[in-house]
Enzyme design. Structure first.
Site, PDB file in Angstrom:
ATOM      1  N   VAL A 236       9.312  -9.147  -5.918  1.00  0.00           N
ATOM      2  CA  VAL A 236       8.519  -8.287  -5.029  1.00  0.00           C
ATOM      3  C   VAL A 236       7.065  -8.252  -5.487  1.00  0.00           C
ATOM      4  O   VAL A 236       6.137  -8.367  -4.672  1.00  0.00           O
ATOM      5  CB  VAL A 236       9.115  -6.864  -4.957  1.00  0.00           C
ATOM      6  CG1 VAL A 236       8.203  -5.943  -4.157  1.00  0.00           C
ATOM      7  CG2 VAL A 236      10.506  -6.906  -4.338  1.00  0.00           C
ATOM      8  N   CYS A 237       6.851  -8.130  -6.789  1.00  0.00           N
ATOM      9  CA  CYS A 237       5.482  -8.074  -7.312  1.00  0.00           C
ATOM     10  C   CYS A 237       4.733  -9.374  -7.063  1.00  0.00           C
ATOM     11  O   CYS A 237       3.518  -9.364  -6.835  1.00  0.00           O
ATOM     12  CB  CYS A 237       5.504  -7.759  -8.805  1.00  0.00           C
ATOM     13  SG  CYS A 237       6.137  -6.120  -9.193  1.00  0.00           S
ATOM     14  N   THR A 238       5.450 -10.488  -7.089  1.00  0.00           N
ATOM     15  CA  THR A 238       4.813 -11.773  -6.799  1.00  0.00           C
ATOM     16  C   THR A 238       4.210 -11.765  -5.402  1.00  0.00           C
ATOM     17  O   THR A 238       3.077 -12.230  -5.200  1.00  0.00           O
ATOM     18  CB  THR A 238       5.837 -12.913  -6.944  1.00  0.00           C
ATOM     19  OG1 THR A 238       6.286 -12.975  -8.311  1.00  0.00           O
ATOM     20  CG2 THR A 238       5.242 -14.256  -6.556  1.00  0.00           C
TER      21      THR A 238
ATOM     22  N   LEU B  25       1.015  -9.312  -5.396  1.00  0.00           N
ATOM     23  CA  LEU B  25      -0.184  -9.861  -6.021  1.00  0.00           C
ATOM     24  C   LEU B  25      -0.812 -10.941  -5.141  1.00  0.00           C
ATOM     25  O   LEU B  25      -2.032 -11.038  -5.024  1.00  0.00           O
ATOM     26  CB  LEU B  25       0.159 -10.421  -7.402  1.00  0.00           C
ATOM     27  CG  LEU B  25       0.421  -9.362  -8.482  1.00  0.00           C
ATOM     28  CD1 LEU B  25       1.253  -9.943  -9.608  1.00  0.00           C
ATOM     29  CD2 LEU B  25      -0.886  -8.818  -9.027  1.00  0.00           C
TER      30      LEU B  25
END
Length: 220
Positions: free
Chosen positions: A44-46, A49
Site C-alpha cells: 500500500v505504501c508503495t 509514495l
C-alpha cells in the site's frame, strides 16, 4: 507527547535520501506535508509514495514541500525508490526520512515514547500506527493530521484539497463547507458581521441562516 492542531510541529534533525536535514529549516517559509510509513517494501505504501511523486509539482505550485518517512534506514529507501518508479510510473524526487531509531515516530506520537529498540526486526504490524499525515504551515504549526490503517491507501487528493482550503482560509475570513472543491462557494465565518461582510463583499451573499452565509471563492 500528544499533538494537536495548532501545536508547533516538533523540530528534528534526521538523515534523508537527500542528506541530513533540520526539519524547520527545510520547511523554510512555505507549507509542508510529512507523511509516514511503517515499513519499506510494503504494497500500500508503495502506491502512496508513487502517487505523491506524481503530485509533487502540484504541491510545489502551492508553495508546499512534501517529505516521506519510513522507520527503515535511508540505505533501504534507495532500493525501494526503484521499485516505486518501476511499478507506479513516477520517480520519487522528494526526500525520504530514515527513522531506524524510531526517534521521529516517537516525537510525532506515532509510537509510544516508551517503545524500545530500533527498526531492526520490527514488522509493519508492530509499526502500524506510523501511518500519519501532518500538514504544517509557514508558522511551523500543525494545520491538519490524519492516520489511516495499513490496509487502506490514503487519499492524497484529499490532502491537496485541505491544503487549498487552509491556504485560502488563512488569507480570507472564510471557511469551506462539506466536500468543498477549489472554485466552489465558501462560507463567511461568524466572526465577520454583516456590516463587515458588506464591505468585503459588496455584491452580497447567499444567506440560508444568519450564521450560514455563502459567497464565491475569493481566490477566483
Amino acid at each position: 507527547m500528544s499533538l494537536r492542531i495548532n501545536d508547533v510541529a516538533p523540530d528534528f534533525t534526521a538523515d534523508t535520501t537527500e542528506g541530513k536535514i533540520s526539519f524547520h529549516d527545510w520547511i523554510g517559509d512555505g507549507w509542508a506535508i510529512l507523511f509516514s510509513h511503517p515499513k519499506n517494501f510494503t504494497p500500500v505504501c508503495t502506491t502512496e509514495l508513487g502517487y505523491m511523486a506524481g503530485l509533487e509539482k502540484q504541491f510545489a505550485a502551492r508553495n508546499c514541500k512534501i517529505i516521506g518517512l519510513s522507520v527503515d534506514p535511508v540505505e533501504s529507501h534507495e532500493g525501494w525508490v526503484g521499485d516505486i518508479e518501476e511499478t507506479q510510473g513516477n520517480k520519487v524526487t522528494y526526500p525520504m526520512i530514515g527513522d531506524p531509531n524510531l526517534e521521529v515516530s516517537k516525537l510525532y506520537n506515532m509510537l509510544p515514547a516508551s517503545e524500545e529498540g530500533t527498526s531492526e526486526g520490527r514488522t509493519a504490524m508492530t509499526n502500524a500506527t506510523v501511518r500519519s499525515v501532518f500538514m504544517i504551515g509557514p508558522d511551523k504549526k500543525i494545520k491538519m493530521m490524519m492516520t489511516y490503517p495499513m490496509s487502506t491507501g490514503r487519499n492524497f487528493d484529499e490532502v491537496m484539497r485541505v491544503l487549498e482550503s487552509c491556504q485560502m482560509t488563512a488569507e480570507h475570513q472564510v471557511a469551506t463547507p462539506v466536500n468543498w472543491k477549489s472554485g466552489e462557494d465558501v462560507i463567511i465565518v461568524p466572526a465577520v458581521s454583516n456590516e463587515e461582510a458588506a464591505k468585503k463583499y459588496p455584491e452580497g451573499w447567499r444567506e440560508l441562516k444568519p450564521y450560514l452565509r455563502y459567497v464565491p471563492d475569493p481566490t477566483k
